[in-house]
Write an enzyme that holds these catalytic residues in place. Sequence first.
Site, PDB file in Angstrom:
ATOM      1  N   LYS A   1     -17.698  -6.193   0.845  1.00  0.00           N
ATOM      2  CA  LYS A   1     -16.350  -6.385   1.371  1.00  0.00           C
ATOM      3  C   LYS A   1     -16.260  -5.936   2.829  1.00  0.00           C
ATOM      4  O   LYS A   1     -15.617  -6.568   3.643  1.00  0.00           O
ATOM      5  CB  LYS A   1     -15.372  -5.565   0.517  1.00  0.00           C
ATOM      6  CG  LYS A   1     -13.913  -5.718   0.921  1.00  0.00           C
ATOM      7  CD  LYS A   1     -13.027  -4.824   0.053  1.00  0.00           C
ATOM      8  CE  LYS A   1     -11.582  -4.826   0.534  1.00  0.00           C
ATOM      9  NZ  LYS A   1     -10.828  -3.688  -0.013  1.00  0.00           N
ATOM     10  N   GLN A   2     -16.884  -4.821   3.143  1.00  0.00           N
ATOM     11  CA  GLN A   2     -16.657  -4.195   4.442  1.00  0.00           C
ATOM     12  C   GLN A   2     -17.821  -3.279   4.770  1.00  0.00           C
ATOM     13  O   GLN A   2     -18.697  -3.059   3.959  1.00  0.00           O
ATOM     14  CB  GLN A   2     -15.371  -3.384   4.375  1.00  0.00           C
ATOM     15  CG  GLN A   2     -15.440  -2.202   3.428  1.00  0.00           C
ATOM     16  CD  GLN A   2     -14.078  -1.604   3.154  1.00  0.00           C
ATOM     17  OE1 GLN A   2     -13.413  -1.995   2.219  1.00  0.00           O
ATOM     18  NE2 GLN A   2     -13.663  -0.667   3.990  1.00  0.00           N
TER      19      GLN A   2
ATOM     20  N   ASP B   1      -8.206   5.848   5.540  1.00  0.00           N
ATOM     21  CA  ASP B   1      -7.885   5.273   6.843  1.00  0.00           C
ATOM     22  C   ASP B   1      -7.307   6.322   7.780  1.00  0.00           C
ATOM     23  O   ASP B   1      -7.580   6.339   8.970  1.00  0.00           O
ATOM     24  CB  ASP B   1      -6.831   4.161   6.689  1.00  0.00           C
ATOM     25  CG  ASP B   1      -7.112   3.162   5.587  1.00  0.00           C
ATOM     26  OD1 ASP B   1      -7.892   3.487   4.675  1.00  0.00           O
ATOM     27  OD2 ASP B   1      -6.527   2.065   5.626  1.00  0.00           O
TER      28      ASP B   1
ATOM     29  N   GLU C   1     -15.651  -1.858  -1.698  1.00  0.00           N
ATOM     30  CA  GLU C   1     -14.975  -1.755  -2.997  1.00  0.00           C
ATOM     31  C   GLU C   1     -15.321  -2.879  -3.966  1.00  0.00           C
ATOM     32  O   GLU C   1     -14.918  -2.822  -5.129  1.00  0.00           O
ATOM     33  CB  GLU C   1     -13.462  -1.702  -2.771  1.00  0.00           C
ATOM     34  CG  GLU C   1     -13.054  -0.423  -2.054  1.00  0.00           C
ATOM     35  CD  GLU C   1     -11.584  -0.401  -1.676  1.00  0.00           C
ATOM     36  OE1 GLU C   1     -11.010  -1.485  -1.487  1.00  0.00           O
ATOM     37  OE2 GLU C   1     -11.023   0.697  -1.576  1.00  0.00           O
TER      38      GLU C   1
ATOM     39  N   TYR D   1       0.814  -1.207   0.000  1.00  0.00           N
ATOM     40  CA  TYR D   1       0.000   0.000   0.000  1.00  0.00           C
ATOM     41  C   TYR D   1       0.854   1.266   0.000  1.00  0.00           C
ATOM     42  O   TYR D   1       0.436   2.330   0.421  1.00  0.00           O
ATOM     43  CB  TYR D   1      -1.007  -0.008   1.148  1.00  0.00           C
ATOM     44  CG  TYR D   1      -2.164  -0.962   0.908  1.00  0.00           C
ATOM     45  CD1 TYR D   1      -2.993  -0.804  -0.195  1.00  0.00           C
ATOM     46  CD2 TYR D   1      -2.428  -2.012   1.765  1.00  0.00           C
ATOM     47  CE1 TYR D   1      -4.050  -1.672  -0.423  1.00  0.00           C
ATOM     48  CE2 TYR D   1      -3.475  -2.886   1.549  1.00  0.00           C
ATOM     49  CZ  TYR D   1      -4.288  -2.713   0.454  1.00  0.00           C
ATOM     50  OH  TYR D   1      -5.339  -3.568   0.226  1.00  0.00           O
ATOM     51  N   GLN D   2       2.113   1.076  -0.436  1.00  0.00           N
ATOM     52  CA  GLN D   2       2.913   2.202  -0.875  1.00  0.00           C
ATOM     53  C   GLN D   2       3.260   3.240   0.177  1.00  0.00           C
ATOM     54  O   GLN D   2       3.549   4.382  -0.150  1.00  0.00           O
ATOM     55  CB  GLN D   2       2.210   2.855  -2.084  1.00  0.00           C
ATOM     56  CG  GLN D   2       1.938   1.832  -3.200  1.00  0.00           C
ATOM     57  CD  GLN D   2       1.017   2.381  -4.268  1.00  0.00           C
ATOM     58  OE1 GLN D   2      -0.150   2.075  -4.290  1.00  0.00           O
ATOM     59  NE2 GLN D   2       1.562   3.208  -5.133  1.00  0.00           N
TER      60      GLN D   2
END
Lengths: 758, 758
Positions: free
Chosen positions: B584-585, B331, B472, B324-325
């Site tokens: 998903k969430q 977040d 997502e 995630y870079q």
Amino acid sequence: MKKILDNLITLSGWEIIEKGYDKSGVIISGSNFMTGNGYLGYRGTAAEEGKEDYAGCFVTDTWDKADGKWEELCNVPNALFTEIYCDDIKLSPKKATVNEYQRKLNLKNGVTSISFIMEPVQFSEEKFASLFNIHIIPQKITIKTDRKTKLKVVEGIDADVWNLNGNHLKEIKFGNIDDMLYAESITCEKAQTIAVLSKTVISNIDLSNSPIEEKAYKYTRTVEFETDANQEITIIKYMICYHSNNVKNPLEHCLADSKNLNYNDLRKLNDKIWEENWRRYDIEINGNIQDELAVRYNTYQSIIATPIHDSLPVGARGLSCQAYQGAAFWDQEIFNLPMYLFTNPEVAKKMLIYRYNTLDGARRKAKRLGYEGAYYAWISGKTGDELCPDFFFKDVITGRPIRNHFNDWQIHITPDIAYSIWQYYELTDDYEFLRDYGAEIIFECARFLSSHVVYKPRKDRYEFVKIQGPDEYHENVENNAFTNYQAYFNFEKALRTIEILSDNDLDKISKKINLLEWEIKLFKEIYRKLYLPQPNEEGVIEQFDHYFMLEDVVPASKIKERLIRDDEYYGWPNGVALFTQSIKQADIIQLFFVHPELFEIDIIKANYEYYESRTLHFSSLSPSVYSIIASRTGHIDEAYKNFVKSVYIDLKNTNEAISGGTFIGGIHTAASGAAWQMIVKGFAGFKIQNEQIYLDPVLPEEWKSISFNLFLDGNTYQIIIDRKEMKIQFEKRNEKYSKLIVKDTLYALNTGKTIIPF
Amino acid sequence: MKKILDNLITLSGWEIIEKGYDKSGVIISGSNFMTGNGYLGYRGTAAEEGKEDYAGCFVTDTWDKADGKWEELCNVPNALFTEIYCDDIKLSPKKATVNEYQRKLNLKNGVTSISFIMEPVQFSEEKFASLFNIHIIPQKITIKTDRKTKLKVVEGIDADVWNLNGNHLKEIKFGNIDDMLYAESITCEKAQTIAVLSKTVISNIDLSNSPIEEKAYKYTRTVEFETDANQEITIIKYMICYHSNNVKNPLEHCLADSKNLNYNDLRKLNDKIWEENWRRYDIEINGNIQDELAVRYNTYQSIIATPIHDSLPVGARGLSCQAYQGAAFWDQEIFNLPMYLFTNPEVAKKMLIYRYNTLDGARRKAKRLGYEGAYYAWISGKTGDELCPDFFFKDVITGRPIRNHFNDWQIHITPDIAYSIWQYYELTDDYEFLRDYGAEIIFECARFLSSHVVYKPRKDRYEFVKIQGPDEYHENVENNAFTNYQAYFNFEKALRTIEILSDNDLDKISKKINLLEWEIKLFKEIYRKLYLPQPNEEGVIEQFDHYFMLEDVVPASKIKERLIRDDEYYGWPNGVALFTQSIKQADIIQLFFVHPELFEIDIIKANYEYYESRTLHFSSLSPSVYSIIASRTGHIDEAYKNFVKSVYIDLKNTNEAISGGTFIGGIHTAASGAAWQMIVKGFAGFKIQNEQIYLDPVLPEEWKSISFNLFLDGNTYQIIIDRKEMKIQFEKRNEKYSKLIVKDTLYALNTGKTIIPF
């Protein structure tokens, strides 16, 4: 004799002849040599052939869904089924050697035939779907042997038919009456009754004592007899078919039609109607007999696909098979209707009334998806409800179905229909049609569009988002230019219709569909502020927002290298074309096709040159459009190349029959309809604008001349164009179309006058 | 001693101890036992370990793209690299037996250590990322043998580092100066200079004559000597790191910092800062030492991920790896910022100023995609330009990359940031912040939303189309309720900001960003007419338009049976969840989390009950949100179950490290930040509304009491809640938060007062 393929020839430009039986090609030949009449289509197979040979008789208005997904036309029991055994050996084209076999389709009269020699027998059969009585297919088999033999004929009804998606016929009830055999069955989903009847006459043999048996979905009679040397035996069969969507008791109708049948009389009546057809629709091409044949062949397929007996859809594969569900796409209006519009407007009108009759289906679709007005089905059967399944193709690698959005995002079908309504009205001045049918359609289409369009407040304009243009590989786009322009014209014509209609008529229609003042204001507002993509500095219009930002692969065909499997779908959601500028078919170019007046020739040319190399032509709708535009932009060689691509699609079997796991074979009816347009609108450069006839002829190198007829304002015009001059001949002078413009020069229209346009 | 896993224990609730070396778990342990300070993160690996053991030191602000696709933080050369050979046998935890090995992380002071016995050696090492000087990691190795041995120490810099996507460091230049080794290198894409320095002290041994060599990207010194029995050898190393984004000459800075280093002094200073941290952030849980440890562990990870030294992003995996870079997602604001907001608002402010500093990047993103204002990056590095590649996951079956639309359709990130600005402003009344930073962000966010929103003329309302909500798996939706509500509040707060700002300040900001009168009118108009999905008859809000029409799979986990491969991506464009209601969430549930005041408890409950069984919890952001809402709706068992799921994500390694072919392992920093929120907002039921403190405590069965501190309006409040009563203690009385509401009862806030809320 002229070759089309090694095994496919024509003699006079009126027939196609297949030499040599090729088992692997039967799925193609069956379509290519079919006979039909708009009510039924009978594939060009032999009488002894069955489902394994893709024999089939597809009847319109029999939509049925057997697998819960695909609604398709029924393949009805085959009442022409006939097996012949000579000294216990079955006669079959499969056993004939190449030179002794030929299959032939006579375009002049729609008779399809097969003949072969299998020592000691000379066999020939022919059949035609009657245009005189569309429920009947007469078939004649002739057998001649040069010695005495024992013949056995097993003939009757074969109900074990080929289906793409499930068995549609249940409770098949066989029976016989007065020496005729019949089968009645019930369709799986909608419980329609389908009856077929087989009436047989074998030379002078009495059939009443021949045994009849039912076995494995076949209901047959066995007739055995001996023949003398050189005796000719004739087996005539009539297949008669009715279903309960036409008539209350289909079997009774079959029986009624079975009286007093005479093969030769039916043939003569049929020939005569075909003669009339060709008087209207034929195009002569002097100088290339194959091309002439090919155009005729396409026109033939277009005619037999058109249900002129009723207001029913023209199937995207006609009645050649079950692919594309025997249902209408936008192909009907944009590809098939124009020939009728300019040669037989009554047929065009019938096609449009079909759209009127299906308005409620289109309303239901709009409502179901959260819109208003009429959102026409992408795949439209009898009711106009959407037949296109959510999952059309599948990912052949994972086996997962693909959620294609033809059925909910491809909105241009709606303004395309409004466009055709207007084309018809403008040409015919048929006020009654506009009042009784057209206005309501145009308003409901505009209403739908006004419920789909969105306003972008900061740009102060209306846009279409999340749509799909003609190029179906790029789903989910914004402002597909073709769609936006078509929508724009829909609003324009809605406003124009309001002006044209008498107050009283407008009032009536408005009341009927509850069209309110604020809605008309909204139409005006959208018309005024709808975003119409403009040519960029190079003159090219972007196909949709950000299209130019996609990877540019030139020529488009290079993306084939990226395929994992040859049969995978190229488009949405993860196909090889999706993230590139490679497009499936004409999209922007389609815009110049439907609105030749919209842009200057330089713009059309710039777009042609940009998009041609980025087009995969993976739709049978594509080459014809490019051909027509190429004719207009001076790319004559490319115009001819694309003409060839289009008119030989079926004859040379150039297109894939399976894509993304879905069978899409059969006759490409849109291409059939486009053949006429490529000559008339393309090479001859015909258009009507402001009640003036435009012609702007260019001829491919090989052609000496072309000639065709137009029927405008009650008058037939014969147009003859050769390499030096052109001539228009007609009987009386019309008020409306009294002026001709050829290459910017205005001519008064006089019959027989010669114009030198080059 | 309390077990967390079979090989993972805690003693006091302040440390985690791993027993037994497990090669297969090193990628997890390396993250879980890491030390860090917001500038760098050093994984909890042994000094002798290298890339094959996922050793790594990730340094913030070193973004670099080596493969043309993934911009990620550099793993800098490891200057703590140390191999020790005892009588020519290399000491390694890999060779130690289970009982003789332990890895330990002390949360109290961020010291990570490893010890093991390998006869005849007792080995231990410890290191910590200094909070006093964030460029330094001191490391101490202690060796004791019970007999005389020959020791060889190979120590220096290992530049052959682990990378996810390409080598980021080129032109690595090794050198030594004053017995210290260093490496200077240039980053691949941006040509930043990164310098690391290794300073070593080995007991009282003179290193000046030890040979130094460069080999296979390692630059090491070899020191050989003999030890006596029971002699303790200490090897102290200091890794110092600077890069050219911080300072002009990184190596010089390394050298400057290398003077006068003392291990014990650095330890003491570090311990002190950690002590201060825990005074603010610690939560005590009486009754379950593992849970207490777990919450502390998450808070620890949250702290070391936060770059309080600068305005830089909190990475979604902190500084634990390159996944995630090293970049911020939503977040940061929604999961990590709230703890700081209520305990250390200066840190929250710094995090928000990072968003101010990246406004230009967000403006560039908006412009590039055809919008206006600020469209914040889904994955945001230093500049705020979008780091999320177009193709994030891949179809693991076909190998084709998937065009995920996190970077262009997931717009809620923008109003989420405006929301956090407002949260900060409302809590602190920090007018200067609003004037200097917040207002501009809020306006630019509203501006972006006003350029994205569309108006539906027939519905007379504004809508968001083609967007992606927190869930997502369902990309490309209309009116994601969470997004629409967040946008609504963005417009509301923009209008409120206009009221709050002094005329002069408003004028200045308006001029700066060219905010015009018509735009403010437009904000008002959209605010008035934005579509806000409402609860249906059952009280449930549809996640997005037509969500309820999707296939309903309950429980959501049943869709796993449809997988072809376990590691395939579930979502867009053709994953198993896409055409179902399996999400998903938390999505709608997230709405109640950020706006607890928005709906009555019955509605929240109805939604909780509907969506819980349809949620896959495949995001580490999901269980915590469900836990908090479950605490509010009386589902205490589920609240605890989801709390457990969330706080043990990393400790128990419950989440997949690879999805759709992309590595997403490492510390789940959002879950780290959520631990504090689950206690304070969830179990304690804390919220601020209308300047009143709300508490509504519920405690999981096993817990005897919890206590934590809040820092509001310059005042520290200690909240102690046990199973019978609750108490608030503070020093002075505040004007602003002088009232407390517990379960609908209003209390005057007095220190030490006992309230019985149950």
